[in-house]
Design a protein around this motif. Sequence first.
Motif, PDB file in Angstrom:
ATOM      1  N   HIS A  28       1.038  -1.156   0.084  1.00 45.91           N
ATOM      2  CA  HIS A  28      -0.060  -0.140   0.031  1.00 45.91           C
ATOM      3  C   HIS A  28       0.891   1.266  -0.151  1.00 45.91           C
ATOM      4  O   HIS A  28       0.467   2.259  -0.664  1.00 45.91           O
ATOM      5  CB  HIS A  28      -1.003   0.042   1.115  1.00 45.91           C
ATOM      6  CG  HIS A  28      -2.086   0.894   1.026  1.00 45.91           C
ATOM      7  ND1 HIS A  28      -2.032   2.247   1.609  1.00 45.91           N
ATOM      8  CD2 HIS A  28      -3.208   0.813   0.481  1.00 45.91           C
ATOM      9  CE1 HIS A  28      -3.016   2.742   1.475  1.00 45.91           C
ATOM     10  NE2 HIS A  28      -3.880   1.911   0.544  1.00 45.91           N
ATOM     11  N   ARG A  29       1.708   1.324   0.864  1.00 46.48           N
ATOM     12  CA  ARG A  29       2.823   2.247   0.553  1.00 46.48           C
ATOM     13  C   ARG A  29       3.659   2.371  -0.591  1.00 46.48           C
ATOM     14  O   ARG A  29       3.624   3.791  -0.991  1.00 46.48           O
ATOM     15  CB  ARG A  29       3.906   2.342   1.909  1.00 46.48           C
ATOM     16  CG  ARG A  29       3.231   2.594   3.371  1.00 46.48           C
ATOM     17  CD  ARG A  29       4.361   2.429   4.585  1.00 46.48           C
ATOM     18  NE  ARG A  29       3.795   2.521   5.695  1.00 46.48           N
ATOM     19  CZ  ARG A  29       4.225   1.964   6.797  1.00 46.48           C
ATOM     20  NH1 ARG A  29       5.448   1.386   6.772  1.00 46.48           N
ATOM     21  NH2 ARG A  29       3.678   2.072   7.813  1.00 46.48           N
ATOM     22  N   ARG A 102      -6.470   1.676   3.344  1.00 43.58           N
ATOM     23  CA  ARG A 102      -6.258   0.786   4.129  1.00 43.58           C
ATOM     24  C   ARG A 102      -5.386   1.074   5.258  1.00 43.58           C
ATOM     25  O   ARG A 102      -5.527   0.725   6.484  1.00 43.58           O
ATOM     26  CB  ARG A 102      -5.759  -0.661   3.411  1.00 43.58           C
ATOM     27  CG  ARG A 102      -5.370  -1.734   4.393  1.00 43.58           C
ATOM     28  CD  ARG A 102      -4.508  -2.730   3.472  1.00 43.58           C
ATOM     29  NE  ARG A 102      -4.378  -3.895   4.299  1.00 43.58           N
ATOM     30  CZ  ARG A 102      -3.323  -4.185   5.341  1.00 43.58           C
ATOM     31  NH1 ARG A 102      -2.676  -3.154   5.737  1.00 43.58           N
ATOM     32  NH2 ARG A 102      -3.258  -5.170   6.079  1.00 43.58           N
ATOM     33  N   GLU A 103      -4.323   1.645   4.855  1.00 46.49           N
ATOM     34  CA  GLU A 103      -3.043   2.029   5.910  1.00 46.49           C
ATOM     35  C   GLU A 103      -3.813   3.056   6.867  1.00 46.49           C
ATOM     36  O   GLU A 103      -3.406   2.979   8.136  1.00 46.49           O
ATOM     37  CB  GLU A 103      -2.090   2.726   5.132  1.00 46.49           C
ATOM     38  CG  GLU A 103      -0.846   3.065   6.086  1.00 46.49           C
ATOM     39  CD  GLU A 103       0.289   3.647   5.216  1.00 46.49           C
ATOM     40  OE1 GLU A 103       1.393   3.608   5.784  1.00 46.49           O
ATOM     41  OE2 GLU A 103       0.169   3.743   4.102  1.00 46.49           O
ATOM     42  N   ALA A 104      -4.428   4.010   6.139  1.00 44.03           N
ATOM     43  CA  ALA A 104      -4.827   4.969   7.226  1.00 44.03           C
ATOM     44  C   ALA A 104      -6.082   4.633   8.121  1.00 44.03           C
ATOM     45  O   ALA A 104      -6.118   4.988   8.980  1.00 44.03           O
ATOM     46  CB  ALA A 104      -5.561   6.268   6.328  1.00 44.03           C
ATOM     47  N   GLN A 105      -6.761   3.516   7.680  1.00 46.62           N
ATOM     48  CA  GLN A 105      -7.918   2.968   8.746  1.00 46.62           C
ATOM     49  C   GLN A 105      -7.231   2.186   9.538  1.00 46.62           C
ATOM     50  O   GLN A 105      -8.048   2.056  10.634  1.00 46.62           O
ATOM     51  CB  GLN A 105      -8.719   2.219   7.765  1.00 46.62           C
ATOM     52  CG  GLN A 105      -9.649   2.952   6.890  1.00 46.62           C
ATOM     53  CD  GLN A 105     -10.379   2.512   5.954  1.00 46.62           C
ATOM     54  OE1 GLN A 105     -10.397   1.008   5.721  1.00 46.62           O
ATOM     55  NE2 GLN A 105     -11.358   3.193   5.156  1.00 46.62           N
ATOM     56  N   PRO A 110      -8.172  -5.653   2.941  1.00 45.25           N
ATOM     57  CA  PRO A 110      -7.482  -5.980   1.745  1.00 45.25           C
ATOM     58  C   PRO A 110      -7.123  -4.468   0.978  1.00 45.25           C
ATOM     59  O   PRO A 110      -7.620  -3.484   1.337  1.00 45.25           O
ATOM     60  CB  PRO A 110      -8.509  -6.373   0.758  1.00 45.25           C
ATOM     61  CG  PRO A 110      -9.657  -6.983   1.695  1.00 45.25           C
ATOM     62  CD  PRO A 110      -9.894  -5.938   2.788  1.00 45.25           C
ATOM     63  N   VAL A 111      -6.103  -4.620   0.334  1.00 47.73           N
ATOM     64  CA  VAL A 111      -5.629  -3.521  -0.576  1.00 47.73           C
ATOM     65  C   VAL A 111      -6.317  -3.641  -1.770  1.00 47.73           C
ATOM     66  O   VAL A 111      -6.368  -4.808  -2.357  1.00 47.73           O
ATOM     67  CB  VAL A 111      -4.084  -3.759  -0.766  1.00 47.73           C
ATOM     68  CG1 VAL A 111      -3.699  -2.766  -1.992  1.00 47.73           C
ATOM     69  CG2 VAL A 111      -3.336  -3.385   0.360  1.00 47.73           C
ATOM     70  N   VAL A 112      -6.921  -2.741  -2.223  1.00 49.88           N
ATOM     71  CA  VAL A 112      -7.922  -2.573  -3.620  1.00 49.88           C
ATOM     72  C   VAL A 112      -7.555  -1.334  -4.447  1.00 49.88           C
ATOM     73  O   VAL A 112      -7.552  -0.396  -3.910  1.00 49.88           O
ATOM     74  CB  VAL A 112      -9.238  -2.498  -3.165  1.00 49.88           C
ATOM     75  CG1 VAL A 112     -10.177  -2.675  -4.476  1.00 49.88           C
ATOM     76  CG2 VAL A 112      -9.907  -3.793  -2.209  1.00 49.88           C
TER      77      VAL A 112
END
Length: 157
Positions: A28-29, A102-105, A110-112
């Motif tokens: 994600h990053r 995703r990362e912020a939450q 999943p990464v979408v």
Amino acid sequence: GDGRPTCSLSSVLRVSLPGGPDALLRLHRELRRDDGDCLLARFWTAKGAWELAASPWEPIPQGPTTQAEGLVRRFHFRLPVKPQPLAPKDTRMTVVYHLNLREAQGRSEPVVLTSFSMSFDVPYSSSFMVETQHILVESEGKGETEMDNLFAVKWIG
């Protein structure tokens, strides 16, 4: 749009990838990078794209009809076309990406990565759009990442 597919997508490929700890967080990053050597720019460059221009990631503006959160960015470029009757040697393309938050939450979601793309110089180019969605999830206890790739052609004209 709010980053959700606008038509029914079909799964075209499911694969297991080596993951390891924090694989989805690292992915994600990497996807969120905006520099010229980011993952998405490298992908299109490897496909032979040139005249590549990309916007930075921006949050989806929230409003009364917005139902998704996430980030969006646009890529504009030229891409070679496989030799076909009536087809040009290359085409201008625009791809709009949506990436979930995703990362912020901070949850194990999943990464979408969803994309909406149009080619402007191929026959019937104003009649269709290609939608893809890549869904990556952590496999429970396997140390792997499962990736499902979905695809659709949306006829618009």
